[in-house]
Motif scaffolding. Structure first.
Motif, PDB file in Angstrom:
ATOM      1  N   PRO A 106       0.803  -1.230   0.000  1.00 30.61           N
ATOM      2  CA  PRO A 106       0.000   0.000   0.000  1.00 30.61           C
ATOM      3  C   PRO A 106       0.830   1.272   0.000  1.00 30.61           C
ATOM      4  N   ASN A 107       1.920   1.282   0.779  1.00 28.74           N
ATOM      5  CA  ASN A 107       2.795   2.455   0.828  1.00 28.74           C
ATOM      6  C   ASN A 107       4.163   2.118   0.244  1.00 28.74           C
ATOM      7  N   GLY A 108       4.145   1.277  -0.778  1.00 25.31           N
ATOM      8  CA  GLY A 108       5.381   0.768  -1.347  1.00 25.31           C
ATOM      9  C   GLY A 108       6.311   1.835  -1.904  1.00 25.31           C
ATOM     10  N   SER A 109       5.753   2.802  -2.615  1.00 24.89           N
ATOM     11  CA  SER A 109       6.594   3.856  -3.202  1.00 24.89           C
ATOM     12  C   SER A 109       7.327   4.641  -2.123  1.00 24.89           C
ATOM     13  N   GLN A 110       6.633   4.922  -1.037  1.00 29.61           N
ATOM     14  CA  GLN A 110       7.248   5.643   0.076  1.00 29.61           C
ATOM     15  C   GLN A 110       8.361   4.815   0.715  1.00 29.61           C
ATOM     16  N   ILE A 111       8.143   3.523   0.853  1.00 31.03           N
ATOM     17  CA  ILE A 111       9.158   2.640   1.439  1.00 31.03           C
ATOM     18  C   ILE A 111      10.422   2.629   0.579  1.00 31.03           C
ATOM     19  N   VAL A 112      10.239   2.454  -0.723  1.00 29.95           N
ATOM     20  CA  VAL A 112      11.384   2.400  -1.632  1.00 29.95           C
ATOM     21  C   VAL A 112      12.143   3.727  -1.645  1.00 29.95           C
ATOM     22  N   MET A 113      11.435   4.827  -1.723  1.00 32.02           N
ATOM     23  CA  MET A 113      12.086   6.137  -1.771  1.00 32.02           C
ATOM     24  C   MET A 113      12.783   6.469  -0.449  1.00 32.02           C
ATOM     25  N   THR A 114      12.176   6.069   0.659  1.00 38.86           N
ATOM     26  CA  THR A 114      12.805   6.312   1.953  1.00 38.86           C
ATOM     27  C   THR A 114      14.090   5.508   2.084  1.00 38.86           C
ATOM     28  N   ALA A 115      14.053   4.245   1.639  1.00 38.06           N
ATOM     29  CA  ALA A 115      15.253   3.408   1.676  1.00 38.06           C
ATOM     30  C   ALA A 115      16.336   3.981   0.774  1.00 38.06           C
ATOM     31  N   LEU A 116      15.931   4.468  -0.385  1.00 40.99           N
ATOM     32  CA  LEU A 116      16.886   5.056  -1.321  1.00 40.99           C
ATOM     33  C   LEU A 116      17.496   6.335  -0.740  1.00 40.99           C
ATOM     34  N   GLY A 117      16.644   7.194  -0.177  1.00 44.51           N
ATOM     35  CA  GLY A 117      17.141   8.427   0.417  1.00 44.51           C
ATOM     36  C   GLY A 117      18.025   8.162   1.617  1.00 44.51           C
ATOM     37  N   GLY A 118      17.646   7.178   2.441  1.00 42.86           N
ATOM     38  CA  GLY A 118      18.455   6.830   3.598  1.00 42.86           C
ATOM     39  C   GLY A 118      19.814   6.299   3.200  1.00 42.86           C
ATOM     40  N   THR A 119      19.843   5.480   2.151  1.00 37.95           N
ATOM     41  CA  THR A 119      21.113   4.945   1.660  1.00 37.95           C
ATOM     42  C   THR A 119      22.019   6.064   1.173  1.00 37.95           C
ATOM     43  N   ALA A 120      21.453   6.989   0.401  1.00 37.05           N
ATOM     44  CA  ALA A 120      22.242   8.104  -0.114  1.00 37.05           C
ATOM     45  C   ALA A 120      22.781   8.974   1.013  1.00 37.05           C
ATOM     46  N   ALA A 121      21.934   9.262   1.999  1.00 40.45           N
ATOM     47  CA  ALA A 121      22.351  10.114   3.112  1.00 40.45           C
ATOM     48  C   ALA A 121      23.464   9.448   3.927  1.00 40.45           C
ATOM     49  N   ILE A 122      23.313   8.160   4.200  1.00 44.76           N
ATOM     50  CA  ILE A 122      24.334   7.439   4.964  1.00 44.76           C
ATOM     51  C   ILE A 122      25.647   7.388   4.196  1.00 44.76           C
ATOM     52  N   PHE A 123      25.571   7.082   2.901  1.00 43.19           N
ATOM     53  CA  PHE A 123      26.795   6.998   2.103  1.00 43.19           C
ATOM     54  C   PHE A 123      27.519   8.338   2.044  1.00 43.19           C
ATOM     55  N   VAL A 175      23.022  -3.160   8.190  1.00 48.20           N
ATOM     56  CA  VAL A 175      23.060  -1.698   8.063  1.00 48.20           C
ATOM     57  C   VAL A 175      24.308  -1.154   8.754  1.00 48.20           C
ATOM     58  N   LEU A 176      24.601  -1.671   9.931  1.00 46.95           N
ATOM     59  CA  LEU A 176      25.785  -1.236  10.675  1.00 46.95           C
ATOM     60  C   LEU A 176      27.074  -1.691   9.987  1.00 46.95           C
ATOM     61  N   LEU A 177      27.094  -2.954   9.546  1.00 44.43           N
ATOM     62  CA  LEU A 177      28.295  -3.486   8.907  1.00 44.43           C
ATOM     63  C   LEU A 177      28.608  -2.778   7.593  1.00 44.43           C
ATOM     64  N   MET A 178      27.586  -2.532   6.775  1.00 48.83           N
ATOM     65  CA  MET A 178      27.819  -1.857   5.501  1.00 48.83           C
ATOM     66  C   MET A 178      28.235  -0.406   5.704  1.00 48.83           C
ATOM     67  N   SER A 179      27.726   0.223   6.753  1.00 51.12           N
ATOM     68  CA  SER A 179      28.169   1.576   7.085  1.00 51.12           C
ATOM     69  C   SER A 179      29.641   1.554   7.456  1.00 51.12           C
ATOM     70  N   GLY A 180      30.032   0.546   8.229  1.00 51.87           N
ATOM     71  CA  GLY A 180      31.438   0.404   8.583  1.00 51.87           C
ATOM     72  C   GLY A 180      32.310   0.147   7.373  1.00 51.87           C
ATOM     73  N   LEU A 181      31.804  -0.644   6.423  1.00 49.26           N
ATOM     74  CA  LEU A 181      32.566  -0.925   5.206  1.00 49.26           C
ATOM     75  C   LEU A 181      32.790   0.328   4.366  1.00 49.26           C
ATOM     76  N   ILE A 182      31.790   1.175   4.302  1.00 52.60           N
ATOM     77  CA  ILE A 182      31.941   2.431   3.549  1.00 52.60           C
ATOM     78  C   ILE A 182      33.036   3.280   4.175  1.00 52.60           C
ATOM     79  N   LEU A 183      33.026   3.378   5.500  1.00 49.33           N
ATOM     80  CA  LEU A 183      34.084   4.105   6.207  1.00 49.33           C
ATOM     81  C   LEU A 183      35.443   3.482   5.941  1.00 49.33           C
ATOM     82  N   PHE A 184      35.512   2.182   6.100  1.00 50.88           N
ATOM     83  CA  PHE A 184      36.778   1.449   5.965  1.00 50.88           C
ATOM     84  C   PHE A 184      37.375   1.607   4.572  1.00 50.88           C
ATOM     85  N   GLU A 185      36.574   1.320   3.545  1.00 51.62           N
ATOM     86  CA  GLU A 185      37.095   1.333   2.181  1.00 51.62           C
ATOM     87  C   GLU A 185      37.476   2.742   1.729  1.00 51.62           C
ATOM     88  N   THR A 186      36.651   3.722   2.053  1.00 51.16           N
ATOM     89  CA  THR A 186      36.962   5.095   1.646  1.00 51.16           C
ATOM     90  C   THR A 186      38.225   5.590   2.332  1.00 51.16           C
TER      91      THR A 186
END
Length: 226
Positions: A106-123, A175-186
């Motif tokens: 029912p709120n699928g578009s919002q879920i996808v966009m929120t996940a996308l925005g959250g990923t971009a912000a974290i990265f 979510v925590l591990l991938m955040s750590g990987l972004i820090l580590f690799e960069t």
């Protein structure tokens, strides 16, 4: 389940920060990463639009690890770049049916966009920190290697044993591990520990991919219970 395992290369301790060679690797990495993200988005969109079925766990794992092996083997040649696009395109294809599943909610578009925005912000936030900090984050390598391996195996167990709560827990941990990987690799690139932009691109892409799918699963669970 999405492929959730990425090989880590141990980062040597380096005293200098961002010399000309490191800047070149960083620039090439971000350029190739941008192209791969765009290509992956196109393949994901095509798979979703055409309602293509998910290839399944076995094909996904074989395809991912097989292509990763080839990328690693040819990382110092032009073929390595082509194989990176093959790998990221394949991962995009596996993502298409997953996105379609959440868009049907029912709120699928919002879920996808929120996940996308959250990923971009974290990265972007973590990348900015890794690029500016004077700290050597190579100490994270061993912890992340063990953490990703354990989380990957636990995620497989959650699928075969059909334990949704465990799968959600694994997503939160990822979510925590991938955040750590972004820090580590960069930070590894900046300090000259990673000198191959092909492998750096794959590492960051897989981190972003798994971060997005993990957020998608967590947000999808919350949305389904509203």
């Amino acid at each position: 389940m999405n492929d959730r395992f990425n090989t880590l290369r141990a980062a040597p301790s380096v005293s200098t920060v961002t010399d000309s060679s490191a800047r070149r690797v960083l620039r090439n990495t971000y350029m190739l990463l941008s192209l791969c993200l765009a290509f992956s988005a196109v393949t994901a969109g095509a798979a979703a639009t055409l309602a293509l079925p998910h290839p399944g766990l076995i094909i996904t794992l074989v395809g991912y690890f097989g292509l990763l092996f080839l990328v690693t083997k040819y990382r110092d040649s032009g073929a390595g770049v082509a194989l990176v696009f093959a790998l990221t395109g394949f991962m995009g294809y596996t993502l298409g049916p997953i996105i379609s599943h959440y868009l049907k909610m029912p709120n699928g578009s919002q879920i996808v966009m929120t996940a996308l925005g959250g990923t971009a912000a974290i990265f972007m936030g973590l990348s900015a920190y890794a690029l500016t900090t004077k700290r050597d984050l190579s100490f994270l390598g061993g912890f992340l290697t063990v953490g990703v391996l354990l989380a990957f195996l636990t995620g497989l167990a959650a699928i075969f044993l059909q334990i949704p709560a465990l799968s959600l827990t694994v997503s939160a941990v990822f979510v925590l591990l991938m955040s750590g990987l972004i820090l580590f690799e960069t930070n590894n690139i900046v300090r000259g520990g990673e000198t191959n932009y092909v492998m750096a691109t794959v590492s960051l892409f897989v981190s972003i991919f798994n971060l997005f799918t993990s957020l998608l699963q967590l947000l999808g669970f919350v949305g389904s219970n509203d």
